[in-house]
Design a protein around this motif. Structure first.
Motif, PDB file in Angstrom:
ATOM      1  N   THR A   1       0.812  -1.219   0.000  1.00 24.84           N
ATOM      2  CA  THR A   1       0.000   0.000   0.000  1.00 24.84           C
ATOM      3  C   THR A   1       0.847   1.272   0.000  1.00 24.84           C
ATOM      4  N   THR A   2       1.947   1.261   0.745  1.00 28.84           N
ATOM      5  CA  THR A   2       2.776   2.476   0.823  1.00 28.84           C
ATOM      6  C   THR A   2       3.726   2.609  -0.350  1.00 28.84           C
ATOM      7  N   GLY A   3       4.074   1.475  -0.984  1.00 29.45           N
ATOM      8  CA  GLY A   3       5.073   1.499  -2.052  1.00 29.45           C
ATOM      9  C   GLY A   3       6.491   1.546  -1.529  1.00 29.45           C
ATOM     10  N   VAL A   4       6.678   1.395  -0.215  1.00 28.24           N
ATOM     11  CA  VAL A   4       8.011   1.430   0.396  1.00 28.24           C
ATOM     12  C   VAL A   4       8.466   0.003   0.699  1.00 28.24           C
ATOM     13  N   PRO A   5       9.537  -0.465   0.081  1.00 26.62           N
ATOM     14  CA  PRO A   5      10.016  -1.834   0.337  1.00 26.62           C
ATOM     15  C   PRO A   5      10.428  -2.028   1.798  1.00 26.62           C
ATOM     16  N   LEU A   6      10.130  -3.196   2.346  1.00 24.82           N
ATOM     17  CA  LEU A   6      10.518  -3.487   3.731  1.00 24.82           C
ATOM     18  C   LEU A   6      12.036  -3.466   3.890  1.00 24.82           C
ATOM     19  N   SER A   7      12.753  -3.809   2.833  1.00 28.14           N
ATOM     20  CA  SER A   7      14.224  -3.771   2.911  1.00 28.14           C
ATOM     21  C   SER A   7      14.713  -2.344   3.153  1.00 28.14           C
ATOM     22  N   LEU A   8      13.995  -1.378   2.587  1.00 24.32           N
ATOM     23  CA  LEU A   8      14.370   0.021   2.786  1.00 24.32           C
ATOM     24  C   LEU A   8      14.053   0.468   4.209  1.00 24.32           C
ATOM     25  N   VAL A   9      12.992  -0.088   4.779  1.00 24.63           N
ATOM     26  CA  VAL A   9      12.664   0.204   6.177  1.00 24.63           C
ATOM     27  C   VAL A   9      13.760  -0.339   7.088  1.00 24.63           C
ATOM     28  N   ASN A  10      14.275  -1.535   6.779  1.00 22.61           N
ATOM     29  CA  ASN A  10      15.405  -2.082   7.546  1.00 22.61           C
ATOM     30  C   ASN A  10      16.632  -1.183   7.442  1.00 22.61           C
ATOM     31  N   ASP A  11      16.919  -0.712   6.228  1.00 25.46           N
ATOM     32  CA  ASP A  11      18.047   0.213   6.036  1.00 25.46           C
ATOM     33  C   ASP A  11      17.850   1.485   6.864  1.00 25.46           C
ATOM     34  N   PHE A  12      16.623   1.952   6.913  1.00 24.48           N
ATOM     35  CA  PHE A  12      16.284   3.163   7.672  1.00 24.48           C
ATOM     36  C   PHE A  12      16.631   2.987   9.149  1.00 24.48           C
ATOM     37  N   PHE A  13      16.221   1.872   9.732  1.00 26.27           N
ATOM     38  CA  PHE A  13      16.489   1.666  11.156  1.00 26.27           C
ATOM     39  C   PHE A  13      17.967   1.403  11.429  1.00 26.27           C
ATOM     40  N   ASP A  14      18.650   0.787  10.492  1.00 26.08           N
ATOM     41  CA  ASP A  14      20.103   0.645  10.638  1.00 26.08           C
ATOM     42  C   ASP A  14      20.772   2.016  10.693  1.00 26.08           C
ATOM     43  N   LEU A  15      20.227   2.948   9.905  1.00 24.83           N
ATOM     44  CA  LEU A  15      20.811   4.289   9.828  1.00 24.83           C
ATOM     45  C   LEU A  15      20.526   5.111  11.075  1.00 24.83           C
ATOM     46  N   ILE A  16      19.295   5.027  11.621  1.00 23.52           N
ATOM     47  CA  ILE A  16      18.915   5.935  12.713  1.00 23.52           C
ATOM     48  C   ILE A  16      19.172   5.365  14.107  1.00 23.52           C
ATOM     49  N   GLU A  17      19.495   4.068  14.205  1.00 28.01           N
ATOM     50  CA  GLU A  17      19.664   3.470  15.533  1.00 28.01           C
ATOM     51  C   GLU A  17      20.740   4.199  16.331  1.00 28.01           C
ATOM     52  N   ASN A  18      20.380   4.554  17.575  1.00 30.36           N
ATOM     53  CA  ASN A  18      21.267   5.265  18.512  1.00 30.36           C
ATOM     54  C   ASN A  18      21.682   6.652  18.014  1.00 30.36           C
TER      55      ASN A  18
END
Length: 568
Positions: free
Chosen positions: A240-257
């Motif tokens: 529905t969003t058009g955002v791949p889950l793999s990109l969401v994983n990359d996002f959290f890798d980037l913002i963690e801590n």
């Protein structure tokens, strides 16, 4: 031109710059933190604008005195409740609201709601009690900046310049300038931002990234919000969003801590449930603990008057009409100040039809599209000819204006016009001009953190994609580098993806259930598939938009529409 004087930019912009006169040239002020001695393209264009220097009645030049007499006589002949006071934001400053004081006392019909930010503002208020941004120092202290539905480097060029070396993430259907500079770009489908906020909340919980200490101390309802986020399979959000889950994983890798700031734009809330959508995004920020910290947070379009006492406010039981639903034909006299509703208001054809049936007064600094339908035009004094203060909705700094040029005898300031009308009608006088300016000079409101954040506990949003066919296009807009809304160099093209089936320079007829208009096509793969993109200020876009209000805030919902496109 007097040297060493200050001048505030009156444009409708987050940055709210301050300039100063140096050696008879207007330059960016070194004293103003965000301006930082630089002027943007829009300010430079403003200085070149040709201001009105003659009043007009029925398209004939008249003296300022004659125009004021005509206005006064018409107001005396009109029923106050059949008089509409319609103020826009094309010319901003605290002294601009003096005219509203007169029309409030007179008994005119006023407006409520917003054409801009109202739905999102209500969503922020429902969670935090007030629409207030964190101090700009928090932005400077952030590691990561998430630009969500906001072309940050264009709409806030000075604020962007302060943090341009940060790491950026962009969430936007358009590959904007800032998206091209970002580490991650989530090219989201329109009106699915709340779904992405729920998905991010779900991921944050799965990875134990929520700020439990903040949730315990400062919030209510986080469990309810999390329950909403897990009401459906994670994989369904990808479709529905058009955002791949793999990109969401990359996002959290980037913002963690990391210390994270979110710059939230207006496009996400230009829908019927705009307040709910923004509240979901703000709730995700709260789930992560981004609020009430020394770094990061979420920025929206804040209440620039927060903490100040409105110096011209006159409390009266005036009838109010929602801005998007204004029917100009219902009024004997329409007074329009600093606005260009023929271009900026929804459903252009209904605006034009209504204006043709009323006596229209335009009080403006420059000629605009609405002036074509005005019976009486009264020139407002240039921002260089009057004292004022500009409060910002983007940051906590205010800008000061002093008189730079001698005022023209053919124009009048908002304060002087209001004073003239008040005297004509023997109403309560305004506060002394210098007293008002001194108040804003000497007062700096204390902006405290909210004590308690309330999560949204129920989400009831109708996705636009549910009503979309394979032939429909989503309508989306964004700011342009060359214009500011309908001011300066306006771009009237429609931009489509190369998969649309159209090509450069095609002339197309675009229709919605609210209206239709013809456009010339420009092809750009920066535009997401199945989207029709228009720059703000396009003279024809609002022939397609609904003159209806959103769910809760009496505000516009321009993008709650699907389009059909065919070769003309």
């Amino acid at each position: 031109m007097n040297s060493n004087k200050k001048v505030a930019c009156p444009l409708d912009c987050y940055d709210s710059c301050q300039a100063q006169v140096i050696d008879n040239n207007i330059k960016g002020s070194k004293e103003h933190f965000t301006t930082n001695a630089k002027l943007c393209v829009n300010f430079a264009q403003l200085l070149k604008e040709e201001n009105l220097n003659s009043a007009k009645f029925n398209n004939q030049d008249i003296s300022l005195e004659e125009s004021l007499n005509i206005l006064s006589d018409k107001l005396k002949q009109s029923e106050p409740s059949k008089t509409l006071f319609y103020k826009g934001s094309g010319n901003l400053g605290v002294m601009q609201s003096a005219t509203k004081n007169f029309f409030s006392q007179y008994g005119a019909t006023l407006t409520k709601g917003s054409l801009c930010d109202g739905g999102g503002g209500l969503g922020i208020q429902q969670g935090r009690e007030a629409v207030i941004n964190p101090p700009i120092e928090n932005l400077l202290n952030a590691d990561i900046i998430i630009v969500w539905g906001r072309n940050f480097s264009v709409t806030s060029s000075h604020m962007y310049d302060l943090v341009k070396d940060k790491t950026f993430v962009t969430i936007d259907p358009i590959k904007t300038d800032i998206a091209k500079k970002s580490k991650i770009h989530m090219q989201i489908n329109p009106k699915t931002d709340y779904e992405l906020a729920l998905l991010l909340t779900r991921f944050a919980h799965m990875q134990d990234l929520e700020d439990e200490e903040f949730l315990e101390e400062y919030t209510e309802g986080s469990d309810w919000f999390f329950d909403i986020s897990r009401n459906r399979p994670v994989v369904s959000y990808e479709a529905t969003t058009g955002v791949p889950l793999s990109l969401v994983n990359d996002f959290f890798d980037l913002i963690e801590n990391k210390k994270v700031a979110i710059m939230l734009g207006l496009g996400v809330q230009k829908y019927f449930e705009g307040a709910q959508i923004v509240r979901c995004i703000d709730s995700f920020a709260s789930f992560m603990g981004y609020h009430n910290k020394d770094a990061g947070g979420l920025w929206y379009l804040s209440d620039s008057n927060y903490g100040y006492e409105k110096q011209f406010e006159f409390k009266n039981k005036n009838k109010k009409v929602a801005l998007p639903e204004v029917d100009f034909s219902l009024y004997d006299l329409v007074f329009i100040q600093g606005a260009n509703p023929v271009v900026s208001a929804p459903n252009t054809q209904s605006v034009i039809d209504g204006l043709k049936k009323s006596f229209v007064v335009c009080f403006t600094t420059t000629n605009n599209d609405t002036c074509e339908y005005a019976d009486l035009i009264i020139p407002s004094s240039s921002f260089l000819e009057k004292k004022d203060f500009r409060l910002s909705y983007g940051h906590e700094f205010k800008a000061k204006s002093q008189v730079i040029n001698e005022a023209s005898k053919n124009t009048i300031s908002e304060y002087d016009l209001a004073s003239y009308l008040i005297e004509q009608f023997n109403l309560q006088s305004l506060k002394n001009e210098d007293e008002v300016l001194e108040y804003y000079e000497n007062n700096i409101p204390k902006r405290e953190n909210f004590e308690n954040f309330e999560f949204i506990e129920e989400v009831d949003i109708e996705p636009l994609y549910k009503n979309k066919t394979s032939d429909n296009f989503y309508l989306i807009t964004a700011k342009s580098k060359t214009s500011l809304n309908s001011q300066f160099k306006v771009d009237n093209y429609v931009y489509l993806n190369s998969t649309s089936g159209f090509k450069d320079n095609d002339i197309v007829l675009i229709s919605s259930k609210y209206g239709k208009a013809s456009f010339e096509v420009k092809i750009s793969d920066d535009i997401k598939e199945e989207c029709a993109f228009f720059y703000a200020g396009n003279k024809y876009t609002n022939y397609l938009t609904p003159n209806k209000v959103d769910e809760e805030s009496f505000s516009a919902m321009y993008q709650e529409v699907l389009l059909d496109i065919e070769l003309s």
